[in-house]
Design a protein around this motif. Sequence first.
Motif, PDB file in Angstrom:
ATOM      1  N   GLY A 250       0.830  -1.059   0.083  1.00 61.11           N
ATOM      2  CA  GLY A 250      -0.147  -0.093  -0.006  1.00 61.11           C
ATOM      3  C   GLY A 250       0.921   1.297  -0.210  1.00 61.11           C
ATOM      4  O   GLY A 250       2.056   1.304  -0.258  1.00 61.11           O
ATOM      5  N   LEU A 251       0.175   2.329   0.222  1.00 55.51           N
ATOM      6  CA  LEU A 251       0.844   3.861   0.292  1.00 55.51           C
ATOM      7  C   LEU A 251       1.800   3.997   1.476  1.00 55.51           C
ATOM      8  O   LEU A 251       1.217   3.728   2.741  1.00 55.51           O
ATOM      9  CB  LEU A 251      -0.169   4.991   0.350  1.00 55.51           C
ATOM     10  N   ALA A 252       2.872   4.171   1.126  1.00 56.89           N
ATOM     11  CA  ALA A 252       3.877   4.329   2.434  1.00 56.89           C
ATOM     12  C   ALA A 252       4.766   5.724   2.182  1.00 56.89           C
ATOM     13  O   ALA A 252       5.954   5.723   2.654  1.00 56.89           O
ATOM     14  CB  ALA A 252       4.663   3.044   2.295  1.00 56.89           C
ATOM     15  N   ALA A 253       4.126   6.718   1.477  1.00 57.12           N
ATOM     16  CA  ALA A 253       4.855   7.972   1.394  1.00 57.12           C
ATOM     17  C   ALA A 253       6.219   7.978   0.692  1.00 57.12           C
ATOM     18  O   ALA A 253       7.089   8.505   1.136  1.00 57.12           O
ATOM     19  CB  ALA A 253       5.150   8.581   2.766  1.00 57.12           C
ATOM     20  N   GLY A 254       6.067   7.095  -0.158  1.00 55.28           N
ATOM     21  CA  GLY A 254       7.358   6.986  -1.117  1.00 55.28           C
ATOM     22  C   GLY A 254       8.484   6.069  -0.420  1.00 55.28           C
ATOM     23  O   GLY A 254       9.815   6.183  -0.879  1.00 55.28           O
ATOM     24  N   LYS A 255       8.208   5.411   0.879  1.00 54.32           N
ATOM     25  CA  LYS A 255       9.427   4.986   1.613  1.00 54.32           C
ATOM     26  C   LYS A 255       9.178   3.340   1.815  1.00 54.32           C
ATOM     27  O   LYS A 255       9.974   2.937   2.613  1.00 54.32           O
ATOM     28  CB  LYS A 255       9.383   5.647   2.865  1.00 54.32           C
ATOM     29  N   GLY A 256       7.979   2.944   1.012  1.00 50.80           N
ATOM     30  CA  GLY A 256       8.046   1.397   1.263  1.00 50.80           C
ATOM     31  C   GLY A 256       8.668   0.539   0.478  1.00 50.80           C
ATOM     32  O   GLY A 256       8.220  -0.576   0.176  1.00 50.80           O
ATOM     33  N   VAL A 257      10.024   1.050  -0.147  1.00 46.95           N
ATOM     34  CA  VAL A 257      10.615   0.072  -1.026  1.00 46.95           C
ATOM     35  C   VAL A 257      11.816   0.033  -0.752  1.00 46.95           C
ATOM     36  O   VAL A 257      12.586   0.837  -0.242  1.00 46.95           O
ATOM     37  CB  VAL A 257      10.603   0.820  -2.622  1.00 46.95           C
ATOM     38  N   ASP A 324      24.216   7.882  -5.899  1.00 50.37           N
ATOM     39  CA  ASP A 324      23.001   6.967  -5.624  1.00 50.37           C
ATOM     40  C   ASP A 324      23.316   5.939  -4.537  1.00 50.37           C
ATOM     41  O   ASP A 324      23.108   4.784  -4.498  1.00 50.37           O
ATOM     42  CB  ASP A 324      22.718   6.279  -6.767  1.00 50.37           C
ATOM     43  N   VAL A 325      23.551   6.495  -3.395  1.00 48.17           N
ATOM     44  CA  VAL A 325      23.899   5.380  -2.087  1.00 48.17           C
ATOM     45  C   VAL A 325      22.838   5.906  -1.088  1.00 48.17           C
ATOM     46  O   VAL A 325      22.221   7.243  -1.100  1.00 48.17           O
ATOM     47  CB  VAL A 325      25.241   5.638  -1.715  1.00 48.17           C
ATOM     48  N   GLY A 326      22.991   5.056   0.057  1.00 51.41           N
ATOM     49  CA  GLY A 326      21.773   5.327   1.219  1.00 51.41           C
ATOM     50  C   GLY A 326      20.482   4.924   0.712  1.00 51.41           C
ATOM     51  O   GLY A 326      20.160   4.329  -0.174  1.00 51.41           O
ATOM     52  N   PRO A 327      19.530   4.989   1.790  1.00 52.24           N
ATOM     53  CA  PRO A 327      18.157   4.825   1.739  1.00 52.24           C
ATOM     54  C   PRO A 327      17.258   5.318   0.554  1.00 52.24           C
ATOM     55  O   PRO A 327      17.705   6.421   0.073  1.00 52.24           O
ATOM     56  CB  PRO A 327      17.359   4.896   2.993  1.00 52.24           C
ATOM     57  N   ASN A 328      16.294   4.770   0.036  1.00 47.74           N
ATOM     58  CA  ASN A 328      15.636   5.470  -0.793  1.00 47.74           C
ATOM     59  C   ASN A 328      14.597   6.768  -0.286  1.00 47.74           C
ATOM     60  O   ASN A 328      14.445   6.639   0.991  1.00 47.74           O
ATOM     61  CB  ASN A 328      14.178   4.618  -1.319  1.00 47.74           C
ATOM     62  N   THR A 329      14.252   7.789  -1.044  1.00 51.01           N
ATOM     63  CA  THR A 329      13.679   8.798  -0.528  1.00 51.01           C
ATOM     64  C   THR A 329      12.332   9.210  -1.428  1.00 51.01           C
ATOM     65  O   THR A 329      12.191   8.288  -2.496  1.00 51.01           O
ATOM     66  CB  THR A 329      14.368  10.352  -0.366  1.00 51.01           C
ATOM     67  N   GLY A 330      11.590  10.044  -1.157  1.00 54.10           N
ATOM     68  CA  GLY A 330      10.604  10.529  -1.994  1.00 54.10           C
ATOM     69  C   GLY A 330      11.198  11.345  -3.436  1.00 54.10           C
ATOM     70  O   GLY A 330      10.640  11.483  -4.303  1.00 54.10           O
ATOM     71  N   GLY A 331      12.638  11.451  -3.376  1.00 53.91           N
ATOM     72  CA  GLY A 331      13.097  11.896  -4.438  1.00 53.91           C
ATOM     73  C   GLY A 331      13.988  13.214  -3.927  1.00 53.91           C
ATOM     74  O   GLY A 331      13.599  14.084  -3.380  1.00 53.91           O
ATOM     75  N   MET A 332      15.137  13.315  -4.561  1.00 55.51           N
ATOM     76  CA  MET A 332      16.068  14.251  -3.929  1.00 55.51           C
ATOM     77  C   MET A 332      16.577  15.274  -5.073  1.00 55.51           C
ATOM     78  O   MET A 332      17.182  16.070  -4.842  1.00 55.51           O
ATOM     79  CB  MET A 332      17.431  13.577  -3.608  1.00 55.51           C
ATOM     80  N   GLY A 333      15.933  15.014  -6.308  1.00 53.59           N
ATOM     81  CA  GLY A 333      16.135  15.841  -7.538  1.00 53.59           C
ATOM     82  C   GLY A 333      15.753  15.266  -8.663  1.00 53.59           C
ATOM     83  O   GLY A 333      15.444  14.099  -8.872  1.00 53.59           O
ATOM     84  N   ALA A 334      15.703  16.210  -9.862  1.00 52.81           N
ATOM     85  CA  ALA A 334      15.058  15.610 -11.189  1.00 52.81           C
ATOM     86  C   ALA A 334      15.397  16.537 -12.245  1.00 52.81           C
ATOM     87  O   ALA A 334      16.055  17.609 -12.012  1.00 52.81           O
ATOM     88  CB  ALA A 334      13.728  15.353 -11.216  1.00 52.81           C
ATOM     89  N   TYR A 335      15.562  16.101 -13.428  1.00 56.95           N
ATOM     90  CA  TYR A 335      15.816  16.796 -14.631  1.00 56.95           C
ATOM     91  C   TYR A 335      14.797  16.303 -15.840  1.00 56.95           C
ATOM     92  O   TYR A 335      14.460  15.399 -15.878  1.00 56.95           O
ATOM     93  CB  TYR A 335      17.465  16.799 -15.101  1.00 56.95           C
TER      94      TYR A 335
END
Length: 537
Positions: A250-257, A324-335
């Motif tokens: 289910g929904l885990a605010a982008g942290k359930g992976v 690209d190290v460490g835990p997953n987040t909701g997103g730290m940047g994009a292009y």
Amino acid sequence: MPCFLLAVSTAQEERVMASASPSTRASFKCGPKAFRNSHLHGYLKSVVSFPVSQASDSLYSPIRVANRAYGSNLIVTALKSTGLNTALSSTNGSLKVPEERVTVLVIGGGGREHALCYALKRSPSCDAVFCAPGNSGIAQSGDATCIPDLDITSSEAVISFCRNWGVGLVVVGPEAPLVAGLANDLVKAGIQTFGPSSEAATLEGSKDFMKKLCDKYNIPTAKYQTFTNPADAKQYVKDQGAPIVVKADGLAAGKGVVVAMTLDEAFEAIDTMLVEGSFGSAGSRVIIEEFLEGEEASFFALVDGETALPLESAQDHKRVGDGDVGPNTGGMGAYSPAPIVTEELKKKVMESIILPTVKGMAAEGCKFVGVLYAGLMIEKKSGLPKLIEYNVRFGDPECQVLMMRLESDLAQVLLAACRGELGKVSLTWSAELATVVVMASEGYPGAYKDGTVIRNLDEAEQVSPAVKIFLAGTAFDTDGNFVAAGGRVLGVTAKGKDIEETRAKAYDALDIVDWPEGFYRHDIGWRALKHRHMFAH
């Protein structure tokens, strides 16, 4: 800028009073001068689309006007509530009939919602933009009027607000209200709503549902199994080996992976979700998925139930650390655009993933209306796209770079999607690239401290006209300082002719932000840089 008369009729006053908090109602009674410093100033500032401070002291005339700039022409439009629908061009005095005008309510309060408000405010057909609950940064920016006391978990409250304020389009930003059925209730009430029904939102609300849809309609995705028993899940992991991916259903605010590189990491993730219940009901079922090696990309398409219209590509950075190290987040940047998403690949994604999904959802009796956000893995071996996951809303922070590049009238595009008319729409994009770098509270995605002071935001935005800071977890302290009120707080965004220029502008702005308790990645866009250098040689 010319000075216009602000005027509010008795009926409009009643609408204000009905939707306002007690403090707002009190400020309305306080008289013109005190009113200019009141909370209601923000409400009407958005509605009339020009600085309320330029209005005269005559607050109770029955006519209200709004000003709009269309290129070099200043158009003055009488609002529909006055019964005057004539537009006058100041350039030659000729009458013009304006296209459909709309007042928009954006649901949510993060950086994604700020970007949507920013794009909607720039839409020529948009009369006013509300954001509920919004945040202090959005309110301060002037991109929308924030309504912090509107309960967005109550469909009745949202519907009442829309009727009181003549809202003609609701754009739902976050996934939780969609899964809870807000769009269902708004559509039932006759309010145009961009966002899927709760049934269609299950594409994001349950990864198991999404995977089964892929199986049924031959949509390429990673091999998987679903489990509720931790022992069975661990045995499957042993059989498959590591690396392997563990996902909360289910929904885990982008942290359930969890991308587990070892068996022990996978076992720990299974225990966290199924035994300890760290994600509540969202983690009561887990999907164990094969690890795909390749490059991730985000693919967005607007959908009206039958037609899908692809947006420009984007690529985000999920891991918290440089390299690209460490835990997953909701997103730290994009292009945007993402060089890996070529025109050929875009065609394959539409044909093999997006269109089968749209047709499959319709066949299952839950037509999808909204934005489909496909998280893709472009496999290293085959070069072909596989679906990792679906989100049923704009990505954050990908939305920020897309809205920076969009040149079309967003309000009209989203209305077309609501009406099943996307087949008539074509989109216009800036040829420039855009990059966003997220600045987060120290400790994120783990525990972090709220209330730390952030300074020099205005100065940072002034580095270049091509820089825009989208604000997420922000608030004001008792001294009027901007403070952090969340994990991901700032989205420092810039446009430029190439990836080097857009990154340089964003990082130049970040250098000026004074927030010792904040941090950001220093390598956003590294894949695009690598691709550019490979192409150059």
